[in-house]
Design a protein around this motif. Structure first.
Motif, PDB file in Angstrom:
ATOM      1  N   ARG A 152     -76.993  -9.695 -88.282  1.00  0.00           N
ATOM      2  CA  ARG A 152     -75.743 -10.243 -87.841  1.00  0.00           C
ATOM      3  C   ARG A 152     -75.902 -11.417 -86.904  1.00  0.00           C
ATOM      4  N   LEU A 153     -75.606 -12.792 -87.167  1.00  0.00           N
ATOM      5  CA  LEU A 153     -75.802 -13.806 -86.189  1.00  0.00           C
ATOM      6  C   LEU A 153     -74.360 -14.159 -85.628  1.00  0.00           C
ATOM      7  N   LEU A 154     -74.463 -14.276 -84.260  1.00  0.00           N
ATOM      8  CA  LEU A 154     -73.031 -14.788 -83.815  1.00  0.00           C
ATOM      9  C   LEU A 154     -73.309 -16.218 -83.239  1.00  0.00           C
ATOM     10  N   CYS A 155     -72.410 -17.056 -83.146  1.00  0.00           N
ATOM     11  CA  CYS A 155     -72.532 -18.284 -82.475  1.00  0.00           C
ATOM     12  C   CYS A 155     -71.845 -18.153 -81.032  1.00  0.00           C
ATOM     13  N   HIS A 156     -72.253 -18.870 -80.203  1.00  0.00           N
ATOM     14  CA  HIS A 156     -71.812 -18.839 -78.982  1.00  0.00           C
ATOM     15  C   HIS A 156     -70.427 -19.616 -78.913  1.00  0.00           C
ATOM     16  N   GLY A 157     -69.535 -19.339 -77.892  1.00  0.00           N
ATOM     17  CA  GLY A 157     -68.435 -19.702 -77.636  1.00  0.00           C
ATOM     18  C   GLY A 157     -68.458 -21.225 -77.564  1.00  0.00           C
ATOM     19  N   ALA A 158     -67.337 -21.974 -77.879  1.00  0.00           N
ATOM     20  CA  ALA A 158     -67.300 -23.249 -77.572  1.00  0.00           C
ATOM     21  C   ALA A 158     -67.463 -23.990 -76.027  1.00  0.00           C
ATOM     22  N   THR A 159     -68.262 -25.034 -76.069  1.00  0.00           N
ATOM     23  CA  THR A 159     -68.459 -25.502 -74.789  1.00  0.00           C
ATOM     24  C   THR A 159     -68.026 -26.858 -74.746  1.00  0.00           C
ATOM     25  N   ALA A 160     -68.021 -27.419 -73.563  1.00  0.00           N
ATOM     26  CA  ALA A 160     -67.608 -29.192 -73.723  1.00  0.00           C
ATOM     27  C   ALA A 160     -68.526 -29.867 -74.622  1.00  0.00           C
ATOM     28  N   ALA A 161     -69.762 -29.476 -74.331  1.00  0.00           N
ATOM     29  CA  ALA A 161     -70.651 -30.291 -75.435  1.00  0.00           C
ATOM     30  C   ALA A 161     -70.426 -29.980 -76.871  1.00  0.00           C
ATOM     31  N   THR A 162     -70.126 -28.828 -77.399  1.00  0.00           N
ATOM     32  CA  THR A 162     -69.765 -28.632 -78.837  1.00  0.00           C
ATOM     33  C   THR A 162     -68.639 -29.185 -79.044  1.00  0.00           C
ATOM     34  N   ARG A 163     -67.619 -29.398 -78.059  1.00  0.00           N
ATOM     35  CA  ARG A 163     -66.294 -29.882 -78.490  1.00  0.00           C
ATOM     36  C   ARG A 163     -66.391 -31.555 -78.721  1.00  0.00           C
ATOM     37  N   SER A 164     -67.496 -32.205 -77.756  1.00  0.00           N
ATOM     38  CA  SER A 164     -67.490 -33.430 -78.028  1.00  0.00           C
ATOM     39  C   SER A 164     -68.635 -33.793 -78.926  1.00  0.00           C
ATOM     40  N   GLY A 165     -69.348 -33.083 -79.549  1.00  0.00           N
ATOM     41  CA  GLY A 165     -70.615 -33.157 -80.292  1.00  0.00           C
ATOM     42  C   GLY A 165     -71.723 -33.854 -79.810  1.00  0.00           C
ATOM     43  N   SER A 166     -72.015 -33.465 -78.402  1.00  0.00           N
ATOM     44  CA  SER A 166     -73.071 -33.773 -77.557  1.00  0.00           C
ATOM     45  C   SER A 166     -74.234 -32.683 -77.773  1.00  0.00           C
ATOM     46  N   PHE A 167     -75.360 -33.533 -77.442  1.00  0.00           N
ATOM     47  CA  PHE A 167     -76.560 -32.654 -77.248  1.00  0.00           C
ATOM     48  C   PHE A 167     -76.345 -31.469 -76.113  1.00  0.00           C
ATOM     49  N   ALA A 168     -76.547 -30.398 -76.398  1.00  0.00           N
ATOM     50  CA  ALA A 168     -76.130 -29.388 -75.054  1.00  0.00           C
ATOM     51  C   ALA A 168     -77.052 -29.390 -74.169  1.00  0.00           C
ATOM     52  N   SER A 169     -76.625 -29.123 -72.791  1.00  0.00           N
ATOM     53  CA  SER A 169     -77.425 -28.750 -71.927  1.00  0.00           C
ATOM     54  C   SER A 169     -77.009 -27.092 -71.427  1.00  0.00           C
ATOM     55  N   ASP A 170     -77.077 -26.777 -70.289  1.00  0.00           N
ATOM     56  CA  ASP A 170     -76.960 -25.287 -70.093  1.00  0.00           C
ATOM     57  C   ASP A 170     -75.528 -25.017 -69.739  1.00  0.00           C
ATOM     58  N   GLU A 171     -74.597 -25.376 -70.079  1.00  0.00           N
ATOM     59  CA  GLU A 171     -73.222 -25.666 -69.841  1.00  0.00           C
ATOM     60  C   GLU A 171     -72.659 -24.095 -70.254  1.00  0.00           C
ATOM     61  N   PRO A 172     -71.463 -23.774 -69.508  1.00  0.00           N
ATOM     62  CA  PRO A 172     -70.652 -22.664 -69.617  1.00  0.00           C
ATOM     63  C   PRO A 172     -69.841 -22.771 -70.969  1.00  0.00           C
ATOM     64  N   ILE A 173     -69.629 -21.365 -71.354  1.00  0.00           N
ATOM     65  CA  ILE A 173     -68.147 -21.817 -72.418  1.00  0.00           C
ATOM     66  C   ILE A 173     -66.912 -21.997 -71.851  1.00  0.00           C
ATOM     67  N   GLU A 174     -65.988 -22.475 -72.264  1.00  0.00           N
ATOM     68  CA  GLU A 174     -64.791 -22.772 -71.835  1.00  0.00           C
ATOM     69  C   GLU A 174     -64.068 -21.619 -71.535  1.00  0.00           C
ATOM     70  N   ASP A 175     -63.145 -21.807 -70.600  1.00  0.00           N
ATOM     71  CA  ASP A 175     -62.256 -20.914 -70.160  1.00  0.00           C
ATOM     72  C   ASP A 175     -61.531 -20.201 -71.253  1.00  0.00           C
ATOM     73  N   ARG A 176     -60.759 -21.139 -71.836  1.00  0.00           N
ATOM     74  CA  ARG A 176     -59.831 -20.663 -72.936  1.00  0.00           C
ATOM     75  C   ARG A 176     -60.668 -19.988 -74.206  1.00  0.00           C
ATOM     76  N   GLU A 177     -62.049 -20.446 -74.336  1.00  0.00           N
ATOM     77  CA  GLU A 177     -62.612 -19.856 -75.438  1.00  0.00           C
ATOM     78  C   GLU A 177     -63.232 -18.154 -74.804  1.00  0.00           C
ATOM     79  N   ARG A 178     -63.314 -18.336 -73.764  1.00  0.00           N
ATOM     80  CA  ARG A 178     -63.664 -16.914 -73.066  1.00  0.00           C
ATOM     81  C   ARG A 178     -62.695 -15.773 -73.119  1.00  0.00           C
ATOM     82  N   VAL A 179     -61.366 -16.275 -73.124  1.00  0.00           N
ATOM     83  CA  VAL A 179     -60.142 -15.402 -73.212  1.00  0.00           C
ATOM     84  C   VAL A 179     -60.063 -15.027 -74.777  1.00  0.00           C
ATOM     85  N   ARG A 180     -60.276 -16.080 -75.687  1.00  0.00           N
ATOM     86  CA  ARG A 180     -60.188 -15.957 -76.949  1.00  0.00           C
ATOM     87  C   ARG A 180     -61.382 -15.016 -77.503  1.00  0.00           C
TER      88      ARG A 180
END
Length: 111
Positions: A6-34
């Motif tokens: 089973r493969l799970l995708c990480h929670g949304a980050t600012a980079a995934t929401r903006s369609g940017s190349f990722a750095s080592d950013e955290p998941i968004e707070d609202r995503e952590r709750v969800r």
């Protein structure tokens, strides 16, 4: 014996929401709750592996999973493109972006 992967995708980050190349950013707070609301629905796993990326580690933790870091699961290093959108890269470095989009094994971003 049947093995299931089973493969799970990480929670949304600012980079995934903006369609940017990722750095080592955290998941968004609202995503952590969800994500944490899904923890009780997770099946039991014999082995859980995660990428060393902060967003992957935080997603596993929010799900209540104890995961082993597997360096081979790390994301690509996008070098100087980190944090920039693909549109920005095409605007600022059109030749490099075109080369990378046609031959992704080439790393004009120096990553």
């Amino acid at each position: 014996m049947t093995a299931r992967l089973r493969l799970l995708c990480h929670g949304a980050t600012a980079a995934t929401r903006s369609g940017s190349f990722a750095s080592d950013e955290p998941i968004e707070d609202r995503e952590r709750v969800r994500i944490s609301l899904l923890a009780s629905q997770m099946p039991r796993f014999d082995l859980i592996l995660t990428s060393p990326a902060r967003r992957a580690l935080e997603t596993a933790a929010a799900l209540g999973l104890t995961a082993e870091v597997e360096p081979a699961l790390r994301d690509a290093d996008f070098g100087r493109w980190r944090g920039r959108s693909l549109a920005q890269v095409f605007e600022e470095e059109p030749e490099a972006a075109s080369l990378w989009s046609s031959e992704p094994q080439i790393a004009p971003h120096e990553g």
